[in-house]
Scaffold this active site. Structure first.
Site, mmCIF file in Angstrom:
data_model
loop_
_atom_site.group_PDB
_atom_site.id
_atom_site.type_symbol
_atom_site.label_atom_id
_atom_site.label_comp_id
_atom_site.label_asym_id
_atom_site.label_seq_id
_atom_site.Cartn_x
_atom_site.Cartn_y
_atom_site.Cartn_z
ATOM 1 N N HIS A 32 0.834 -1.216 0.000
ATOM 2 C CA HIS A 32 0.000 0.000 0.000
ATOM 3 C C HIS A 32 0.866 1.262 0.000
ATOM 4 O O HIS A 32 0.453 2.301 0.507
ATOM 5 C CB HIS A 32 -0.942 0.052 1.212
ATOM 6 C CG HIS A 32 -1.702 -1.211 1.442
ATOM 7 N ND1 HIS A 32 -2.958 -1.437 0.936
ATOM 8 C CD2 HIS A 32 -1.357 -2.349 2.110
ATOM 9 C CE1 HIS A 32 -3.375 -2.647 1.299
ATOM 10 N NE2 HIS A 32 -2.406 -3.219 2.004
ATOM 11 N N SER A 67 15.894 21.091 -16.329
ATOM 12 C CA SER A 67 14.739 21.918 -16.663
ATOM 13 C C SER A 67 15.246 23.195 -17.308
ATOM 14 O O SER A 67 16.319 23.677 -16.978
ATOM 15 C CB SER A 67 13.963 22.237 -15.385
ATOM 16 O OG SER A 67 13.246 23.438 -15.549
ATOM 17 N N LYS A 76 16.872 21.198 -11.096
ATOM 18 C CA LYS A 76 16.185 19.964 -11.484
ATOM 19 C C LYS A 76 17.089 18.931 -12.133
ATOM 20 O O LYS A 76 17.975 19.253 -12.910
ATOM 21 C CB LYS A 76 15.048 20.275 -12.462
ATOM 22 C CG LYS A 76 13.883 21.039 -11.863
ATOM 23 C CD LYS A 76 13.133 20.265 -10.786
ATOM 24 C CE LYS A 76 12.232 19.200 -11.336
ATOM 25 N NZ LYS A 76 11.105 19.727 -12.089
ATOM 26 N N GLU A 86 10.260 8.191 -17.149
ATOM 27 C CA GLU A 86 8.903 8.722 -17.370
ATOM 28 C C GLU A 86 8.406 8.389 -18.774
ATOM 29 O O GLU A 86 7.242 8.045 -18.987
ATOM 30 C CB GLU A 86 8.894 10.236 -17.181
ATOM 31 C CG GLU A 86 9.090 10.668 -15.743
ATOM 32 C CD GLU A 86 9.322 12.170 -15.661
ATOM 33 O OE1 GLU A 86 8.343 12.899 -15.557
ATOM 34 O OE2 GLU A 86 10.482 12.600 -15.725
#
Ligand code: ARG
Length: 460
Positions: free
Chosen positions: A156, A278, A284, A291
């Site tokens: 979970h 970024s 970043k 992704e």
């Protein structure tokens, strides 16, 4: 433009109809398989006395010449041709004259295309499998490097029990091993049913030898119903299913890589070579590769659903709708290969932060089960032990403490069975090391999993 199939009609179609009808933009990638199929077909026609050996030799030489010229770039695919089958036959006839027109005896584009896709996907399965093996090797090596790195195992997405990073990684190795088996199963079925010789739909009156062609092309058998032979695209759906499941695995793995490399987790650090920055936020370091793999899984599932939807309402046998089978299948194999190519080095170059993983494992009371088990081993029924352990966790939470910090006197207030040996029992390394059940998280069990996977790979 006049067509090879002009006869009943004058073959004069409009430009827009030609463009709409044409598949050469995407089926030209099967030119090699198309030519190989034709070579086997010419050989069979001669062996059966349907054409002369001399004609067959001329045809085979001509086909070999076309293949060589396409490979060297001397001959370019004519994108105004209807499809790759027509294109090859047209060039052959231009080069050989009337002999070229004999190639299509006892054959149809319907069995030809069914053959070409199988031959093409057979080669793709070899490539995809090699890439999966490569990824399994990278995952297994990483698991070996971190077989003793303690981290929280989750259910979970809540800290559950201590495991090792090696154990977690080996879960993916096992999934990928099944993917490999699925690819191989799919190949076996696909290559056991050669469709060539089914002709348009009903077979042929010529005395052909379908097994001759099948064997030459690497099949282990032939399709035994000609209607089925030309209409069957199960193998493509099966391959897309296998690839979709593989993409599910890559996508779940990606999701964890994304989570683990976040500031919140900081369990792993990806190599700069597999991250991006970024354009506005200088701090970043984004896990774009992971992704994108996660994102691309959606398009592969779309390819599978697209094919199934194309097939679901089709009457037997061939229907032009089936030309729509190819783009999705090609897209899926291209996509999964790109994903695998980037995934293996991304895993290979990632580093894990042992301290952060261990710290996260220490904070989540993930040894509470072990504390309960301690009491069970001293004679308490599990449910009672579970309750005491839970109360001690609640006490810790109230006082901002961890189980390891509670003094023995406190423990004894909850049960006289507690003794000083409890601290060793709830030590995270002990918790992991004790889980020696097969497949468990103990160091030795993870080592055994690594050995097993390597053995399967080397026997393959
Ligand atoms: N380009 C066609 C396809 O991909 C080849 C088969 C055409 N057969 C036909 N009867 N028109 O499906």
């Amino acid at each position: 433009m006049a067509k090879l199939w002009a006869g009943r009609t004058d073959g004069q179609t409009t430009q827009i109809a030609d463009d709409f009808n044409s598949s050469i933009r995407f089926d030209s990638r099967m030119y090699k398989q198309d030519i190989e199929g034709s070579m086997a077909h010419a050989g069979m026609l001669a062996a059966q006395g349907i054409i002369s050996q001399q004609d067959a030799d001329t045809l085979i030489d001509g086909l070999a010449g076309i293949l060589a010229d396409l490979q060297s770039g001397k001959l370019e695919i004519d994108l105004t041709a209807e499809d790759i089958h027509m294109f090859v036959e047209q060039v052959l006839t231009q080069r050989l004259g009337d002999v070229g027109k004999k190639l299509h005896t006892a054959r149809s584009r319907n069995d030809q295309v069914a053959l070409d896709i199988r031959l093409y996907l057979n080669e793709e399965i070899t490539e995809i499998s090699a890439l999966v093996k490569n990824l399994i090797a990278a995952v297994t090596n990483k698991a070996e490097a971190y077989y003793d790195a303690i981290m929280p195992g989750y259910t979970h997405l809540q800290r559950a029990q201590p495991i090792t990073f090696g154990h977690h990684l080996m879960a993916y190795a096992m999934m990928l091993l099944r993917d490999l088996q699925r690819l191989s199963d799919c190949r076996k079925r696909m290559m056991s049913q050669s469709p060539i010789g089914c002709c348009a739909l009903a077979g042929t009156t010529y005395d052909t030898d379908r097994n001759f062609e099948a064997e030459k092309l690497g099949f282990t058998g032939i399709s035994l119903n000609s209607l089925d032979g030309v209409s069957d695209r199960d193998f493509a759906a099966e391959l897309l299913s296998a690839i979709s499941i593989l993409m599910v695995h890559l996508s779940r793995f990606s999701e964890e890589i994304i989570l683990w490399s976040s500031w919140e987790f900081k369990f792993i650090e990806l190599s700069d070579a597999y991250t991006t920055g970024s354009s506005i936020m200088p701090q970043k370091k984004n896990p774009d590769m992971a992704e994108l793999v996660r994102g691309k899984s959606g398009r592969v599932f779309g390819d599978l659903i697209g094919l199934l939807t194309t097939l679901k309402g089709l009457p037997l046998a061939y229907n032009k709708d089936m030309q729509e089978d190819k783009e999705g299948v090609f897209d899926a194999v291209d996509t999964v290969k790109m994903c695998l190519q980037v995934f293996a080095p991304m895993v290979d170059t990632l580093t894990a932060n042992r301290e952060n993983m261990k710290r996260a494992a220490q904070k989540g009371f993930i040894n509470a089960t072990d504390l309960a088990d301690y009491l069970v081993k001293k004679g308490l029924p599990f449910r009672s032990a579970y309750k005491i352990s839970g109360e001690l966790v609640a006490l810790c939470i109230a006082n901002n403490q961890v189980l390891e910090e509670l003094p023995l006197e406190t423990y004894r207030k909850y049960s006289p069975l507690f003794d000083s040996d409890l601290y060793k029992e709830i030590d995270l390394v002990t918790c992991v090391e004790k889980r020696t059940s097969q497949g468990g998280t103990s160091f030795s069990s993870v080592q055994a999993q690594i050995t097993y996977v390597r053995q399967v790979l080397s026997n393959d």
